[in-house]
Design an enzyme around this catalytic site. Structure first.
Site, short mmCIF file in Angstrom:
data_model
loop_
_atom_site.label_atom_id
_atom_site.label_comp_id
_atom_site.label_asym_id
_atom_site.label_seq_id
_atom_site.Cartn_x
_atom_site.Cartn_y
_atom_site.Cartn_z
N SER A 33 -5.46 13.19 -0.29
CA SER A 33 -6.55 12.95 0.58
C SER A 33 -7.62 14.43 0.45
O SER A 33 -8.90 14.04 0.61
CB SER A 33 -6.17 13.97 2.07
OG SER A 33 -4.41 12.69 2.63
N HIS A 49 -5.95 6.38 -3.00
CA HIS A 49 -6.41 7.18 -1.31
C HIS A 49 -5.47 6.03 -0.76
O HIS A 49 -6.60 5.59 0.40
CB HIS A 49 -6.98 7.89 -1.19
CG HIS A 49 -7.43 8.63 -0.15
ND1 HIS A 49 -8.69 8.78 0.82
CD2 HIS A 49 -6.08 9.42 0.84
CE1 HIS A 49 -7.89 9.44 1.72
NE2 HIS A 49 -6.63 9.71 1.78
N GLU A 76 -8.75 3.66 -1.17
CA GLU A 76 -9.77 4.54 -1.45
C GLU A 76 -9.26 4.72 -2.91
O GLU A 76 -8.39 5.19 -3.36
CB GLU A 76 -10.86 5.72 -0.94
CG GLU A 76 -12.00 6.35 -1.35
CD GLU A 76 -11.75 7.77 -0.33
OE1 GLU A 76 -10.92 7.90 0.10
OE2 GLU A 76 -13.03 7.72 -0.26
N ASN A 80 -12.86 11.30 3.96
CA ASN A 80 -12.61 13.05 4.02
C ASN A 80 -14.00 13.60 3.77
O ASN A 80 -13.77 14.68 5.40
CB ASN A 80 -11.71 13.79 3.73
CG ASN A 80 -10.27 12.73 4.11
OD1 ASN A 80 -9.91 12.66 5.47
ND2 ASN A 80 -9.90 12.83 3.10
#
Ligand SMILES: NC(=O)c1ccc[n+]([C@@H]2O[C@H](COP(=O)([O-])OP(=O)(O)OC[C@H]3O[C@@H](n4cnc5c(N)ncnc54)[C@H](O)[C@@H]3O)[C@@H](O)[C@H]2O)c1
Length: 286
Positions: free
Chosen positions: A122, A143, A155, A193
């Site tokens: 992550s 991801h 991702e 994120n």
């Protein structure tokens, strides 16, 4: 290696993400070698896959007869040498740099020279992980989002040395799974994120400063911005400890104080209020 050549997929780690990744590959017809360190973790992962397949049967996404076929495609293993036949190995072990480096080096030594290595991290740098292997050109970030069988996005993160071939193969592999890959370059927090965590953090500051209750913050974002879930509800789902860890990565990676974790978030983590998984975070769960 082209995506057509990929037939066998190794998934390293049978936890939340690993069993979801194994599920979607097996559902799309791939042979999956699912590796964890102990048989009980594999059994738990397979049990979750079985229950999630039942849910898909109920929703008429798959036929009941598909379930045993899909499960039979997944071979649980504990020995790393058992992944030798894999055309791609996807790492989904806990988010600790040392552990990931060890697991990726083992996988690098176990699979054939042409195989791709991917990480579901992550927040750890794909470029940094790639540099620990003998094949940084065949290393990439995949991801997946939680829950993997339901979420459409992958991702796809290009490290500094990721080759065009590895990148195109990975993008096309995601499409074969019925996912929508979105390409980004390697940077702290990638895009997901880097955008999400400051939102959660700012929502927490609103609560800490008494601007609004968690319920009010979430209602504003749901009703006013059309978010399906409020940011604090989502933070509880992700785990407040995980949110703090990712904010740390952003804070250190950019050296910018705008990413500092809100003191209230840290206080909740210190109290053991980690969100859904501990029964209490911004909300209380029974
Ligand atoms: N949970 C999420 O919402 C989410 C979302 C996106 C990405 N991620 C990332 O996915 C990765 C995995 O997270 P998770 O939530 O599935 O963790 P998890 O703790 O649920 O599962 C990790 C699994 O890895 C296993 N493991 C440990 N060492 C191993 C080894 N040497 N070889 C093989 N397996 C080993 C553990 O036994 C466990 O079953 C992390 O990098 C995390 O940041 C998580």
């Amino acid at each position: 290696m082209s995506s057509e050549e990929i037939k066998i997929v190794a998934v390293l780690g049978a936890g939340t993400m690993g069993n979801g990744i194994a599920h979607v590959f097996a559902r799309s017809g791939y042979d999956v070698i699912l590796r964890d360190v102990e048989r009980r973790f594999l059994d738990r992962g397979l049990d979750t896959i079985s229950k999630n397949l039942d849910r898909e049967i109920k929703k008429e996404k798959i036929a009941a007869a598909d379930k045993p076929v899909i499960l039979a495609r997944i071979q649980p293993v504990t020995d790393i040498s058992s992944i030798a036949a894999a055309d791609i190995a996807i790492e989904a072990v806990p988010e600790q740099l040392d552990l990931k480096v060890r697991v990726l080096r083992e996988a690098d030594a176990a699979v054939k020279p042409g195989a791709i290595l991917a990480s579901n991290t992550s927040s750890i740098s794909i470029t940094q992980l790639a540099a620990q292997t003998s094949r940084p050109d065949k290393f990439i970030g995949m991801h997946f989002m939680n829950p993997v069988p339901m979420m459409v996005l992958v991702e796809v993160i290009r490290g500094l040395a990721t080759s065009d071939e590895s990148f195109h193969t990975t993008m096309s592999l995601c499409e074969k799974l019925g996912k929508t890959p979105v390409a980004v370059n390697d940077a702290p927090g990638f895009v997901s994120n880097r955008v999400l965590m400051p939102l959660i953090n700012e929502a927490t500051f609103c609560v800490m400063e008494g601007v609004a209750t968690p319920e009010a913050v979430d209602a504003v974002m749901k009703l006013g911005m059309n978010h399906p879930m409020g940011p604090l509800q989502l933070a509880d789902f992700i785990g407040l400890d995980v949110c703090v860890d990712i904010l740390e990565v952003l804070y250190k990676g950019f050296g910018d104080s705008k990413y500092r974790a809100c003191p209230l978030l840290r206080k909740y983590v210190a109290a053991g209020w980690l969100g859904r998984k501990s029964g209490r975070g911004f909300y209380v769960y029974s």
